[in-house]
Design an enzyme around this catalytic site. Structure first.
Site, mmCIF file in Angstrom:
data_model
loop_
_atom_site.group_PDB
_atom_site.id
_atom_site.type_symbol
_atom_site.label_atom_id
_atom_site.label_comp_id
_atom_site.label_asym_id
_atom_site.label_seq_id
_atom_site.Cartn_x
_atom_site.Cartn_y
_atom_site.Cartn_z
ATOM 1 N N LYS A 56 -7.295 -48.740 28.483
ATOM 2 C CA LYS A 56 -7.620 -49.955 27.868
ATOM 3 C C LYS A 56 -7.260 -49.499 26.391
ATOM 4 O O LYS A 56 -7.525 -48.512 25.736
ATOM 5 C CB LYS A 56 -9.156 -50.077 27.868
ATOM 6 C CG LYS A 56 -9.722 -51.393 27.324
ATOM 7 C CD LYS A 56 -11.040 -51.469 27.759
ATOM 8 C CE LYS A 56 -11.685 -52.943 27.538
ATOM 9 N NZ LYS A 56 -13.364 -52.812 27.753
HETATM 10 O O1 G3P Z 1 -15.770 -54.785 27.448
HETATM 11 C C1 G3P Z 1 -15.546 -55.325 26.081
HETATM 12 C C2 G3P Z 1 -16.622 -56.556 26.072
HETATM 13 O O2 G3P Z 1 -17.214 -57.222 27.148
HETATM 14 C C3 G3P Z 1 -17.781 -56.379 24.975
HETATM 15 O O3 G3P Z 1 -18.620 -57.372 24.941
HETATM 16 O O4 G3P Z 1 -20.955 -58.058 24.384
HETATM 17 O O5 G3P Z 1 -19.806 -56.367 23.132
HETATM 18 O O6 G3P Z 1 -19.038 -58.585 22.962
HETATM 19 P P1 G3P Z 1 -19.612 -57.507 23.810
#
Ligand code: G3P
Length: 220
Positions: free
Chosen positions: A83
């Site tokens: 990633k």
């Molecule tokens: O994998 C990264 C992503 O899903 C992050 O989510 O909730 O931190 O915006 P969030």
């Protein structure tokens, strides 16, 4: 649409795998920080639970360091996907990983143009963050829809991975907008399973079954 779990929690991943709905896993430094321990060991364990893509995020800023980190992750298991955050150096790293046959997931995508560039550089997965866009009063699903249309028109192979999912509605909307994959926190996956009428119906069937059995036992 494939379902990935957005977590570094091994127990959550095991449960989703047992349910038969797990197609892969995404991790990031924030999710890793919640569980701690050795990131390498967690990745190795996750790759034993699922044979689907498992995203491992590099944190360096410069290209050579990103390549070193990514090559290291890629050796952990064949289903590791490196990633890489969207940036000028990130694009270069993605392009070089592609030359080496290492699959990448370009993360922190907030516009269709960023997704288009990541796909052109050779990223396998493109991760628009729908929830974080919604948080700032922009419709995150627009990016999913635009990318789905662009990739279809131009026959591009990259897959759209809807990320930063906050609720079950985001999952339905992502599927309808053309995302190939949604990466979902475990809590949202559980919310998708349940409906008050389903839970009420199960309790009712159980109560009626018990009542019928007791009545038949009393008459025999
Ligand atoms: O994998 C990264 C992503 O899903 C992050 O989510 O909730 O931190 O915006 P969030």
């Amino acid at each position: 649409m494939k379902i990935f779990l957005d977590t570094a929690d091994i127990e959550e991943i095991r449960i989703a795998a047992r349910w038969g709905v797990l197609d892969g896993v995404t991790t990031n430094p924030t999710l890793y920080a919640k569980v701690g321990g050795s990131y390498d060991s967690i990745l190795a364990e996750v790759c034993k639970i699922t044979s689907g893509p498992v995203s491992a995020e590099v944190i360096s800023d410069d290209v050579e360091a990103m390549l070193d980190e990514g090559r290291h992750f890629a050796k952990i298991a064949p289903n590791i996907v490196v990633k890489v955050a969207m940036s000028e150096n990130g694009l270069e790293a993605i392009s070089r990983f592609a030359d080496e046959g290492i699959r990448t997931n370009c993360t922190l995508i907030f516009t269709a143009n960023q997704g288009l560039l990541a796909a052109k550089a050779g990223a396998t997965l493109i991760s628009p963050f729908v929830g974080r866009l919604d948080d700032i009063n922009q419709d995150g699903m627009i990016v999913i829809r635009e990318l789905a249309e662009i990739f279809a028109i131009h026959e591009m192979d990259a897959q759209i991975l809807s990320a930063s999912i906050r609720n079950p509605l985001h999952v339905t909307q992502s599927a309808m907008a053309g995302a190939h994959i949604a990466t979902i926190p475990f809590k949202v996956l559980q919310q998708m399973v349940h409906h008050p009428l389903t839970d009420k119906g199960i309790a009712q069937f159980k109560a009626d079954w018990t009542k019928a059995r007791e009545a038949s036992a009393a008459t025999s």
